[in-house]
Design a protein around this motif. Structure first.
Motif, PDB file in Angstrom:
ATOM      1  N   ARG A 130      93.501 -36.561  14.019  1.00  0.00           N
ATOM      2  CA  ARG A 130      92.122 -36.095  13.776  1.00  0.00           C
ATOM      3  C   ARG A 130      91.925 -35.883  12.281  1.00  0.00           C
ATOM      4  N   ASP A 141      87.110 -27.362  10.620  1.00  0.00           N
ATOM      5  CA  ASP A 141      85.815 -26.887  11.147  1.00  0.00           C
ATOM      6  C   ASP A 141      86.011 -26.206  12.499  1.00  0.00           C
ATOM      7  N   GLU A 142      86.836 -26.848  13.342  1.00  0.00           N
ATOM      8  CA  GLU A 142      87.068 -26.256  14.667  1.00  0.00           C
ATOM      9  C   GLU A 142      87.710 -24.875  14.520  1.00  0.00           C
ATOM     10  N   SER A 169      85.328 -22.237  13.461  1.00  0.00           N
ATOM     11  CA  SER A 169      84.426 -21.726  14.503  1.00  0.00           C
ATOM     12  C   SER A 169      85.209 -20.906  15.540  1.00  0.00           C
ATOM     13  N   SER A 196      87.735 -32.018  10.336  1.00  0.00           N
ATOM     14  CA  SER A 196      87.293 -31.691  11.691  1.00  0.00           C
ATOM     15  C   SER A 196      88.171 -30.601  12.313  1.00  0.00           C
ATOM     16  N   ASP A 255      86.548 -36.440  22.079  1.00  0.00           N
ATOM     17  CA  ASP A 255      86.109 -35.973  20.780  1.00  0.00           C
ATOM     18  C   ASP A 255      86.133 -34.449  20.822  1.00  0.00           C
ATOM     19  N   GLU A 256      87.142 -33.870  20.158  1.00  0.00           N
ATOM     20  CA  GLU A 256      87.304 -32.416  20.228  1.00  0.00           C
ATOM     21  C   GLU A 256      86.054 -31.689  19.744  1.00  0.00           C
ATOM     22  N   ASP A 257      85.332 -32.334  18.808  1.00  0.00           N
ATOM     23  CA  ASP A 257      84.148 -31.656  18.280  1.00  0.00           C
ATOM     24  C   ASP A 257      83.085 -31.449  19.365  1.00  0.00           C
ATOM     25  N   GLU A 258      83.143 -32.291  20.386  1.00  0.00           N
ATOM     26  CA  GLU A 258      82.147 -32.205  21.460  1.00  0.00           C
ATOM     27  C   GLU A 258      82.606 -31.293  22.589  1.00  0.00           C
TER      28      GLU A 258
END
Ligand code: SAH
Ligand code: SF4
Length: 429
Positions: free
Chosen positions: A165, A172-173, A176, A169, A124-127
């Protein structure tokens, strides 16, 4: 893709308190991230494992891990278990996020750990908190795996089925990343053009959304598949100001007969039409490609068609490969494999043609001024810096600025000399 996996792995290790160590033989933990696309990587891998035997003997707490595409093949894991008992942890391409647990398991039980699970919901790239190699540019996965099954290729077997994905998401990545100082992103997928998220967004939708992210300056992507590239995507070169005028568009062969046998789902006419469309959308676009020489059944005529398409497209650069049979792929079972000497002779001819074209194309840059983002400093001379143009040309240039002042910044460079693989220049105000 492997590079970005390594960045994610480094991030997981930093979270556990590890620090980067430049010498893999002196580290507390060494992870070998492997590629299995061609056979030479395969051979070097086993040689490298052998060299770690003495490290493990002298420092029993040292941990050796193997990941990437090689251990996705059962024969490789069997061989590691049989011949290289000092390998502590083996994990697959879809088990990266589990690394902290695997290390703990190894430390608690003292037993070897093997974790090759297919069809895991991917990392999970978000993690993830990757340790990025550059502060100004970042690799961003948009799809995982591949569904195309080109007959020569092992990737669909080692990286599993394609998954996209969510657009939100990915954005968002990137937002950031930009907040962290990143100005350039490379969107990654084995076939970015087949991107489609659960909400139905296409790759063109994704590029447009990324283009709207404030603070971001450059968008790149890799790799495009000629069978799936859409007119809407090509139009993004006109409408999205941050999209770099550069595309990697693997052709693999110029022969329709071989393209069919490779299961590529396009022919040379369709490929050339895409190139025309790209050049009318962005006349200064640079184009690179991948070509395989010596695919089973390749005749002299087939090969000449490859030389011909290369001359027609006039690629800026090319990755050329001698066909390497990969166990388990259909082409490895084709009976008409090409002898090594024929492959090498054709390969040398192709490289000569490609290099001459690259050299000629680069001459057009001499005397002109380009925007370059500085990426690295020469080891021998601090006033020589390297960077990339929008079209991904590598430029080595001299500057009066200090490395701290210039790294990750856009500067203007006048090209003074053009070589086959790079341009030389000097920074101008
Ligand atoms: N998904 C990307 C690239 C994957 S592998 C794409 O489709 O373009 C990168 C390149 O390695 C391929 O484009 C191909 O040219 C080359 N390659 C893959 N399998 C190979 C094999 N068995 N022998 C030689 N080259 C190979
Ligand atoms: Fe391999 Fe073809 Fe998939 Fe590229 S598109 S990874 S060459 S199977």
């Amino acid at each position: 893709m492997n590079e970005h996996d390594s960045e994610n792995i480094a991030g997981l290790l930093e979270a556990l308190g590890y620090e980067n160590c430049d010498d893999p033989y002196k580290a507390d933990i060494t992870i070998i991230n492997t590629c299995s696309v061609r056979d030479n990587a395969d051979k070097r891998f086993f040689g490298t494992l052998g060299q770690f035997k003495k490290v493990k003997k002298s420092r029993p707490d040292f941990m050796l891990c193997v990941c990437g595409c090689m251990p996705q093949q059962p024969r490789v894991v069997e061989e590691i278990n049989k011949r290289f008992s000092w390998v502590d942890i083996v994990f697959g391409t879809q088990n990266i996020a589990k690394l902290p647990e695997l290390i703990e398991e190894r430390q608690k039980t003292g037993r070897r750990v093997r974790a090759i699970v297919d069809n895991n919901p991917n990392i999970d790239e978000d993690e993830m908190k990757p340790v990025r190699m550059h502060s100004h540019k970042a690799l961003v996965n948009i799809t995982y795996g591949c569904n195309n099954f080109c007959t020569y290729c092992i990737v669909p077997y080692t990286r599993g089925r394609e998954k996209s994905r969510m657009l939100s998401s990915v954005c968002d990545e990137i937002r950031s990343l930009v907040a962290d100082g990143v100005i350039e992103v490379m969107l990654l997928g084995q076939n970015v053009d087949s991107y489609r998220d659960a909400a139905g967004h296409s790759f063109a939708d994704l590029i447009k959304a990324v283009n709207d992210i404030e603070g971001l300056e450059r968008i790149r992507f890799m790799t495009s598949h000629p069978k799936d590239i859409s007119d809407e995507m090509i139009d993004c070169f006109r409408t999205c100001s941050k999209l770099c005028h550069n595309i990697h568009l693997p052709v693999q062969s110029g022969s329709d007969r071989l393209l069919k046998r490779m299961n590529r789902h396009y022919d040379r006419a369709a490929y050339l039409e895409i190139v025309d469309k790209l050049r009318s959308a962005a006349p200064d676009i640079t184009i690179s490609t991948d070509i395989i020489v010596g695919f089973p059944g390749e005749t002299e005529e087939d090969f000449e068609e490859t030389l011909d398409i290369a001359r027609k497209v006039r690629y800026d650069s090319a990755f050329t490969f001698i066909y390497s049979p990969r166990e388990g792929t259909p082409a490895a079972r084709f009976e008409d494999q090409i002898p090594d000497d024929v492959c090498h002779e054709r390969f040398d001819r192709l490289v000569d043609v490609m290099n001459a074209i690259s050299f000629e194309k680069n001459q057009e840059y001499t005397g002109n001024i380009y925007e370059v983002i500085a990426e690295g400093v020469s080891r021998s001379d601090e006033t020589t810096v390297s960077g990339r143009t929008d079209g991904f040309k590598l430029v080595n240039f001299t500057t009066d600025k200090s490395p701290e002042e210039i790294m990750g910044r856009k500067v203007k460079v006048r090209i003074t000399e053009s070589k086959t693989f790079s341009l030389e220049g000097v920074e101008v105000e």
